[in-house]
Motif scaffolding. Structure first.
Motif, mmCIF file in Angstrom:
data_model
loop_
_atom_site.group_PDB
_atom_site.id
_atom_site.type_symbol
_atom_site.label_atom_id
_atom_site.label_comp_id
_atom_site.label_asym_id
_atom_site.label_seq_id
_atom_site.Cartn_x
_atom_site.Cartn_y
_atom_site.Cartn_z
ATOM 1 N N VAL A 97 0.838 -1.207 0.000
ATOM 2 C CA VAL A 97 0.000 0.000 0.000
ATOM 3 C C VAL A 97 0.870 1.253 0.000
ATOM 4 O O VAL A 97 0.617 2.219 -0.731
ATOM 5 C CB VAL A 97 -0.953 -0.005 1.212
ATOM 6 N N VAL A 100 2.917 2.253 -3.615
ATOM 7 C CA VAL A 100 2.294 2.651 -4.879
ATOM 8 C C VAL A 100 1.557 3.970 -4.706
ATOM 9 O O VAL A 100 1.209 4.374 -3.593
ATOM 10 C CB VAL A 100 1.316 1.573 -5.400
ATOM 11 N N PRO A 102 -1.763 5.800 -4.875
ATOM 12 C CA PRO A 102 -3.159 5.340 -4.857
ATOM 13 C C PRO A 102 -4.008 5.923 -5.976
ATOM 14 O O PRO A 102 -5.106 5.433 -6.245
ATOM 15 C CB PRO A 102 -3.658 5.810 -3.484
ATOM 16 N N VAL A 106 -3.312 0.191 -12.056
ATOM 17 C CA VAL A 106 -2.303 -0.868 -12.099
ATOM 18 C C VAL A 106 -1.432 -0.731 -13.345
ATOM 19 O O VAL A 106 -0.203 -0.873 -13.280
ATOM 20 C CB VAL A 106 -2.990 -2.249 -12.057
ATOM 21 N N PRO A 147 -5.366 0.832 -6.794
ATOM 22 C CA PRO A 147 -4.878 -0.011 -5.699
ATOM 23 C C PRO A 147 -5.947 -0.369 -4.669
ATOM 24 O O PRO A 147 -5.976 -1.502 -4.168
ATOM 25 C CB PRO A 147 -3.765 0.851 -5.085
ATOM 26 N N LEU A 155 -2.309 -6.600 -4.669
ATOM 27 C CA LEU A 155 -1.475 -5.412 -4.795
ATOM 28 C C LEU A 155 0.005 -5.759 -4.657
ATOM 29 O O LEU A 155 0.844 -5.170 -5.342
ATOM 30 C CB LEU A 155 -1.877 -4.372 -3.746
ATOM 31 N N CYS A 159 3.169 -5.085 -7.316
ATOM 32 C CA CYS A 159 4.509 -4.563 -7.001
ATOM 33 C C CYS A 159 5.598 -5.496 -7.533
ATOM 34 O O CYS A 159 6.645 -5.034 -8.005
ATOM 35 C CB CYS A 159 4.654 -4.368 -5.499
#
Length: 264
Positions: A97, A100, A102, A106, A147, A155, A159
């Motif tokens: 979390v 990335v 938000p 993706v 996300p 998630l 990554c």
């Protein structure tokens, strides 16, 4: 020659109004990573594993010692050297979390290294994104999600896909599969093993789970209180002898499925 090496790394964190409160997180850590090698770094929370990962990835600077890539100290790098290093060495954090943006989809998250490190945009980038989503077992329509529309495990796989997009020589995995269920952990280890066999990718696999280290790694380093206290190779009558190593080896964990499941 080592792919990535640490020489006598020390890191001290300072706190308080004057910065006089000091906590030594790393204490003269030395290690070497060879091309195509998979090394496990074991240790309990707070032992310094994540700090070492950030130093090796060039995200923090040590208070003493140095990190070398391809035999050269990181502080001597110019702009082009840093670009090559960023592509060659990728770090996957434990907390997806916080890793990335938000507000990005993706597809935008995975496209970032494709654009900045490999010069891919448009249809070429989207083809790579779809291939990476398949590799980490995410559906094609995940590309358009944000996300917050994904589970924590999904998630984390985003990554991992983002790190793989750079086609790195070394992946530093900082508890990167810890929040996946056992089936997905094995699936990710299988993917990493294929990349190791096909592309010669090296791994620093940071974990507290000895089962995963035994299954995937060539060599194990045990860390305790900012120092590496034990090093041993995996295989045969594998056993850890340091106090911290024995504590990790004696931890009660669910049984892993047979190794052949990794290829399933």
């Amino acid at each position: 020659m080592s792919l990535l090496a640490a020489r006598q790394l020390s890191r001290v964190y300072r706190s308080g109004v004057t910065g006089r409160d000091r906590r030594t997180v790393l204490d003269q850590v030395t290690l070497d990573m060879s091309p195509g090698e998979c090394v496990a770094l074991l240790g309990r929370s707070g032992c310094g594993k994540s700090t070492l990962a950030r130093l090796l990835a060039g995200l923090e600077q040590p208070d003493a010692g140095e990190v070398r890539f391809g035999g050269r100290p990181l502080p001597t790098f110019g702009k082009a050297d840093w670009r090559a290093f960023r592509r060659a060495v990728q770090l996957v954090f434990q907390d997806p979390v916080g890793a990335v943006n938000p507000r990005e989809t993706v597809a935008q998250i995975i496209a970032e290294p494709l654009r900045h490190l490999r010069g891919l945009t448009g249809p070429a980038a989207m083809e790579q994104i779809q291939g990476l989503l398949r590799a980490v077992d995410l559906p094609a329509d995940a590309a358009g999600r944000l996300p917050q529309q994904l589970s924590g495990g999904q998630l984390q796989r985003v990554c991992i896909a983002r790190a793989l997009a750079a086609q790195p020589q070394l992946l530093i995995l900082d508890e990167a599969v810890s929040n996946l269920d056992l089936h997905l952990q094995i699936q990710m280890l299988d993917l990493f093993a294929r990349l190791k066999a096909d592309r010669g990718v090296s791994y620093l696999f940071i974990t507290h789970d000895l089962r995963l280290a035994e299954r995937f790694c060539d060599r194990v380093l045990v860390m305790d209180d900012g120092r590496i206290v034990e090093e041993t190779r995996v295989g045969g009558a594998f056993a850890l002898t340091s106090r911290e190593g024995r504590a990790l080896q004696n931890a009660v964990l669910p049984a892993m499925p047979p190794r052949r499941a990794m290829a399933g």
